[in-house]
Design an enzyme around this catalytic site. Sequence first.
Site, PDB file in Angstrom:
ATOM      1  CD  GLN A 107      64.250 -29.408 -22.346  1.00  0.00           C
ATOM      2  OE1 GLN A 107      65.052 -29.342 -23.252  1.00  0.00           O
ATOM      3  NE2 GLN A 107      63.028 -29.859 -22.526  1.00  0.00           N
ATOM      4  CG  HIS A 108      64.830 -33.910 -19.130  1.00  0.00           C
ATOM      5  ND1 HIS A 108      63.750 -33.914 -19.986  1.00  0.00           N
ATOM      6  CD2 HIS A 108      65.934 -33.825 -19.924  1.00  0.00           C
ATOM      7  CE1 HIS A 108      64.181 -33.848 -21.228  1.00  0.00           C
ATOM      8  NE2 HIS A 108      65.493 -33.781 -21.219  1.00  0.00           N
TER       9      HIS A 108
ATOM     10  CG  ASP B 259      68.465 -26.559 -21.279  1.00  0.00           C
ATOM     11  OD1 ASP B 259      67.665 -27.262 -21.933  1.00  0.00           O
ATOM     12  OD2 ASP B 259      69.387 -27.048 -20.601  1.00  0.00           O
TER      13      ASP B 259
END
Length: 488
Positions: free
Chosen positions: A73-74, A234
């Site tokens: 992520q991110h 995830d």
Amino acid sequence: MSETLVAGIDSSTQSCKVVVRDAATGALRRFGQAPHPDGTEVDPEAWWEALQAAVAAAGGLGDVAAVSVGGQQHGMVALDADGEVIRPALLWNDTRSAGAAADLVAELGAAEWARATGSVPVASLTVTKLRWLADHEPANAARVAAVALPHDWLTWRLSGACSFDTLVTDRSDASGTGYFDTARGVYRRDLLARALRRDDVEGIVLPRVLGPGARAGEGRGPLAHAVLGPGAGDNAAAALGLGMSAGDVAISVGTSGVVSAVAGAPVADPSGLVSGFADATGAFLPLACTLNGSRVLDATARLLGVDHAGLSALALAAEPGAGGLTLVPYLEGERTPNLPDATGSLLGLTLGSLTPENLARAAVEGLLCGLADGLAALEAQGAAVERIQLIGGAARSEALRRIAPAVLGRPVTVPEPGEYVADGAARQAAWVLSGAERAPAWTASGVRTYEAEATPEVRERYAARRDLVADREVRAGARTSPAAPSRR
């Protein structure tokens, strides 16, 4: 009768993994893996190359009917008007945007950020990386025509990347950007504008947010026959792979440490300890994340000159409490609590406590105490904790398994080792293919339950020493000029 196959992809920080499973039963048919480069910024093309290698290792995808991607992520993937990557992606664990996070919080206030998005910005969130880009690479920030996350970009590539019209994501990954209202399910372009310091963000393409089980389109080239799923972040993909429901908590110890719980309502924690993310089923996935996961054990094993089995043996040979030795394991800075420039501390050193056994035990207990803090933060936000599942690469550690229930004060179940993120992506692919209202009910893996006598004194000692470290870091930060360069 021939079976229908689906594929799940896990594009994580360290590697790309591909599982091919039977759509009806979830039975594993093939597996492949390829490494990602080290570092906290990566050219996304490296993910694509690793995906091709992992697919080849899994025997190809020529016979699969649907594919879905779970990903870290991110990470900020900034694209120009031609769809080209502007600069290497800044990953979730790149803390150079810590100052940008502090600035954004100061501008709106933590409570307003939590209300608007479900999360208070920290260095890992995409919104802070966009502000860093605006402040440190303004020419690149001015070129941004679209912003994607790692799993979005890979799904887009699988679709042919012909047009921004096919750039899609899901609620779970969108909820980790810092410019998505998780409770209402809409982007906050005013927050995107604030991050990029631009007033023309209405023209910036953000991935369409698809609902759970929705089709993202079809593949191209060798995957022209396959349906694409929307993918997931995830942690949400792992929750789907584990079949988590309300009352379930997953403690995942990989590169990071993550404590997540399935919830029926959104969470907005103004303290910033809990991020109010969404899951991959239409519910919510509040979580607390530490930057320091399995690498705490890796580093300690290297220091002691043993492998992980040897580290476990040493840790289990020591008494609870490690003879008074405490490791506060902020080796990569920390996110929970938010101390991005912190360093680790080893406290309680005496001639009696400084033994290989106690050091090994202190590493395991320190790692678990940080995760216990995350669990407590989730409970403070109303998360129900009926079952704890320990997953991730470090869950293979016998010491971690046996010491976890002592530190957490609760039984811990450990599923059979598996690729939970890739499995969740595969389950989503089967869901998309079926067109059903719910994901298919695949047979759950076997689990083993660990119990131990609780050791509250370990957490009490850790908490006192953790607070000493935190106070030291805050004082050090107050003495440091905001203009000082980041460690990263």
